[in-house]
Design an enzyme around this catalytic site. Sequence first.
Site, PDB file in Angstrom:
ATOM      1  N   LYS A  42       0.176 -13.493  -5.964  1.00  0.00           N
ATOM      2  CA  LYS A  42       1.119 -13.939  -4.796  1.00  0.00           C
ATOM      3  C   LYS A  42       1.146 -15.497  -4.549  1.00  0.00           C
ATOM      4  O   LYS A  42       1.240 -16.008  -3.771  1.00  0.00           O
ATOM      5  CB  LYS A  42       0.566 -13.438  -3.454  1.00  0.00           C
ATOM      6  CG  LYS A  42       0.605 -11.955  -3.331  1.00  0.00           C
ATOM      7  CD  LYS A  42       0.144 -11.573  -2.013  1.00  0.00           C
ATOM      8  CE  LYS A  42       0.242  -9.985  -1.726  1.00  0.00           C
ATOM      9  NZ  LYS A  42      -0.973  -9.169  -2.481  1.00  0.00           N
TER      10      LYS A  42
HETATM   11  O1  6AU Z   1      -4.775   0.487  -1.006  1.00  0.00           O
HETATM   12  P1  6AU Z   1      -5.660  -0.595  -0.258  1.00  0.00           P
HETATM   13  O2  6AU Z   1      -5.000  -1.004   0.991  1.00  0.00           O
HETATM   14  O3  6AU Z   1      -7.001  -0.658  -0.624  1.00  0.00           O
HETATM   15  O4  6AU Z   1      -4.976  -1.838  -1.250  1.00  0.00           O
HETATM   16  C1  6AU Z   1      -3.839  -2.364  -1.304  1.00  0.00           C
HETATM   17  C2  6AU Z   1      -3.482  -3.480  -2.363  1.00  0.00           C
HETATM   18  C3  6AU Z   1      -4.407  -4.916  -2.009  1.00  0.00           C
HETATM   19  C4  6AU Z   1      -3.590  -5.587  -1.393  1.00  0.00           C
HETATM   20  O5  6AU Z   1      -3.682  -7.091  -1.801  1.00  0.00           O
HETATM   21  C5  6AU Z   1      -1.866  -5.367  -2.054  1.00  0.00           C
HETATM   22  O6  6AU Z   1      -2.332  -3.640  -2.504  1.00  0.00           O
HETATM   23  N1  6AU Z   1      -0.783  -5.479  -1.231  1.00  0.00           N
HETATM   24  C6  6AU Z   1       0.363  -6.238  -1.899  1.00  0.00           C
HETATM   25  C7  6AU Z   1       0.659  -6.366  -3.221  1.00  0.00           C
HETATM   26  C8  6AU Z   1       0.332  -5.623  -4.113  1.00  0.00           C
HETATM   27  O7  6AU Z   1       1.214  -7.153  -3.329  1.00  0.00           O
HETATM   28  C9  6AU Z   1       1.390  -6.362  -0.785  1.00  0.00           C
HETATM   29  C10 6AU Z   1       1.318  -5.827   0.290  1.00  0.00           C
HETATM   30  O8  6AU Z   1       2.303  -5.791   1.212  1.00  0.00           O
HETATM   31  N2  6AU Z   1       0.459  -5.074   0.866  1.00  0.00           N
HETATM   32  C11 6AU Z   1      -0.756  -5.001  -0.043  1.00  0.00           C
HETATM   33  O9  6AU Z   1      -1.979  -4.037   0.243  1.00  0.00           O
HETATM   34  O10 6AU Z   1      -4.984  -5.439  -3.165  1.00  0.00           O
END
Ligand code: 6AU
Length: 264
Positions: free
Chosen positions: A94
């Site tokens: 990011k």
């Molecule tokens: O399934 P989780 O909630 O354990 O993990 C979600 C993953 C984490 C966050 O850093 C990432 O997705 N993420 C991102 C990304 C991928 O850029 C953007 C966002 O809006 N929300 C989010 O959760 O590694």
Amino acid sequence: AKPKRQSYEQRAEVAKNAVSKQLLNLMAKKKTNLAIAADVASTKQLLALADQVGPHICVFKTHVDILDTWNAEVQGELQSLAEKHDFLIFEDRKFADIGSTVVAQYSGGLYRIADWAHITNAHLVPGPGIIQGLKQVGLEKGRGLLLLAEMSSKGHLATGSYTQAVAAAAEEHQDFVAGFISQTPSSWQPQSSPGLIHMTPGVQLAKGGDNLGQQYNTPQSVIGGAGSDVIIVGRGIYGASDPRETAQQYQEAGWSAYLASVSA
Ligand code: 6AU
């Protein structure tokens, strides 16, 4: 009835970025649109998880700055697992700074992200200079960038005209931009270039959330309803008692939602 969507193979043919082309073909061949968010703290656990879930995923997403250990050997082991199981590595960095700073952050430092991550992501808050900076480093290495168009968290600010500006910037820089991190692409980008890939985090088998604002939707609603291409699942898989078997369940859920959307 919803209009039928193009298949991943058809979209690979028109993709203008090396990574999106490769990923769309890989997804079709391996029959998976599952990305794992491997947010574990121990490097040992990270590598074990990659080997366990490798057969079921198209993308292995890291947060390298969470890990207890990172060095050239760990990098090499992760790269070998990516080759063994045929998945792409996505460092979820990011980036969010001016062009000249992200050039240094992407290419150098302790992590040298551009050396091993096929994909990384960035916020467009600084304007298009951030794409130009990252592209200066990543294009010649065959890398791809995802722009954050929307977020999964409650109260996020990436909406409306901001999301529209991200969509326009991606269209303009398709040699390096592989796609988006998004939530409901069908509501804001129905006519987007088919070579751009949408990846959606905030996915579990049941709707819900955590106590810090994360919000979860199901694979079916994300791929079928919201029109995304790739589900990103973290705690739903690595927090399960059997991550391999659970990854297989998510793979099947994501894939059947995709098949239904292309044959609708
Ligand atoms: O399934 P989780 O909630 O354990 O993990 C979600 C993953 C984490 C966050 O850093 C990432 O997705 N993420 C991102 C990304 C991928 O850029 C953007 C966002 O809006 N929300 C989010 O959760 O590694």
